[in-house]
Design an enzyme around this catalytic site. Sequence first.
Site, short mmCIF file in Angstrom:
data_model
loop_
_atom_site.label_atom_id
_atom_site.label_comp_id
_atom_site.label_asym_id
_atom_site.label_seq_id
_atom_site.Cartn_x
_atom_site.Cartn_y
_atom_site.Cartn_z
N ASP A 21 55.96 -13.51 50.01
CA ASP A 21 55.10 -14.65 50.35
C ASP A 21 54.67 -15.40 49.09
O ASP A 21 54.53 -14.81 48.02
CB ASP A 21 53.88 -14.14 51.13
CG ASP A 21 53.15 -15.27 51.84
OD1 ASP A 21 53.76 -16.33 52.09
OD2 ASP A 21 51.94 -15.09 52.14
N GLY A 22 54.43 -16.70 49.24
CA GLY A 22 53.86 -17.49 48.15
C GLY A 22 54.81 -18.47 47.48
O GLY A 22 54.45 -19.07 46.47
N HIS A 38 61.16 -21.96 47.22
CA HIS A 38 62.13 -21.10 47.92
C HIS A 38 63.36 -20.86 47.05
O HIS A 38 63.88 -19.75 46.99
CB HIS A 38 62.55 -21.74 49.25
CG HIS A 38 61.40 -21.89 50.22
ND1 HIS A 38 60.53 -20.86 50.48
CD2 HIS A 38 60.98 -22.94 50.98
CE1 HIS A 38 59.62 -21.28 51.36
NE2 HIS A 38 59.87 -22.54 51.67
N ASN A 69 57.96 -19.08 61.74
CA ASN A 69 58.30 -20.05 60.68
C ASN A 69 59.04 -21.28 61.21
O ASN A 69 59.13 -22.30 60.52
CB ASN A 69 59.11 -19.37 59.56
CG ASN A 69 58.29 -18.45 58.68
OD1 ASN A 69 58.78 -17.44 58.18
ND2 ASN A 69 57.02 -18.77 58.47
C1 IPE Z 1 55.32 -14.26 56.47
O1 IPE Z 1 54.86 -15.27 55.65
C2 IPE Z 1 56.76 -14.50 56.82
C3 IPE Z 1 57.70 -14.32 55.71
C4 IPE Z 1 57.42 -13.91 54.50
C5 IPE Z 1 59.06 -14.61 56.04
P1 IPE Z 1 54.10 -16.55 56.23
O2 IPE Z 1 53.75 -17.39 55.07
O3 IPE Z 1 54.89 -17.16 57.29
O4 IPE Z 1 52.80 -15.88 56.85
P2 IPE Z 1 51.40 -16.51 57.27
O5 IPE Z 1 51.66 -17.64 58.19
O6 IPE Z 1 50.76 -16.97 56.01
O7 IPE Z 1 50.65 -15.39 57.90
C1 IPE Z 2 57.33 -17.18 51.79
O1 IPE Z 2 56.68 -18.19 51.08
C2 IPE Z 2 58.71 -17.57 52.25
C3 IPE Z 2 58.86 -17.83 53.69
C4 IPE Z 2 57.95 -17.66 54.61
C5 IPE Z 2 60.15 -18.34 54.12
P1 IPE Z 2 55.89 -19.33 51.84
O2 IPE Z 2 56.84 -20.43 52.16
O3 IPE Z 2 55.14 -18.77 52.99
O4 IPE Z 2 54.88 -19.82 50.71
P2 IPE Z 2 53.32 -20.05 50.88
O5 IPE Z 2 52.75 -18.79 51.47
O6 IPE Z 2 53.15 -21.23 51.77
O7 IPE Z 2 52.83 -20.29 49.49
MG MG Z 3 53.32 -17.94 53.25
#
Ligand code: IPE
Ligand code: IPE
Ligand code: MG
Length: 246
Positions: A21-22, A38, A69
Amino acid sequence: MSTIEDLKTENLPRHLAIIMDGNGRWAKQRGKLRIFGHENGVNAVRKTVENCAKIGIDFLTLYAFSTENWKRPKLEVDTLMKLLVSTLKKELATLNKNNIRLNSIGNVQALPNKVYLELQEVMAKTKSNSGMTLTLALNYGSREEIKQAVRCLASKVKNNIISPESIDDTVINSHLYTHDLPDVDLLIRTSGERRISNFLLWQIAYAELYFVDAFWPDFSEEHLVSAILSYQNRERRFGKISEQLN
Ligand code: IPE
Ligand code: IPE
Ligand code: MG
């Protein structure tokens, strides 16, 4: 700084799962579009996969795309899908070089056809590898997984194939996407969020949880080793008391 060599090889998590995440926030911090995050997340995936294989982890499961997602802006979803295809293509050689078998969980048939086909191809071309099993959770949702297992079991009961009494942990396990994986021992989530976000709810019943503040593209060997060192210093009691463990 801790390195892979500092790890005790006899007490490794057999199944490590990571909520990557992040990426979006990492990019935003740099004044870039989310997709830049990404793209850089892919480098962290490559490093982490290679390090886990080197450490001797048997099962690594990465949460790459959740059933929720799809609600993101179309451009982000489309770009993520394209990135998946190109990464799968690019990484096939590395997987084979490291003796890694690719596996997937989630409703992968509902992914765009290009992604689905590329995934099938890389899984087929790595299926004889006997080292680490790398599982990508794609279009994965734990509630969806449980829902389809319950539906399947209900229909088996209705058709007198099984009795309600025969439904135990093993039977439930065998109806999940993860039927060929052991329970998760260690779950890591990056980005500072402390939630599970519909990931492996059944399978983490007794997992050790580890949260890292770093955003996923910055997840390094040091973070990975620190997480495993923390795991190795914990006492997993599974309901018992200390004195009963040896
Ligand atoms: C969880 O991350 C899903 C993946 C890492 C693929 P999200 O960024 O979608 O989760 P929430 O919405 O912050 O809980
Ligand atoms: C995790 O990073 C990757 C996926 C969920 C595909 P995010 O896209 O959720 O990044 P943040 O959490 O919004 O920073
Ligand atoms: Mg996220």
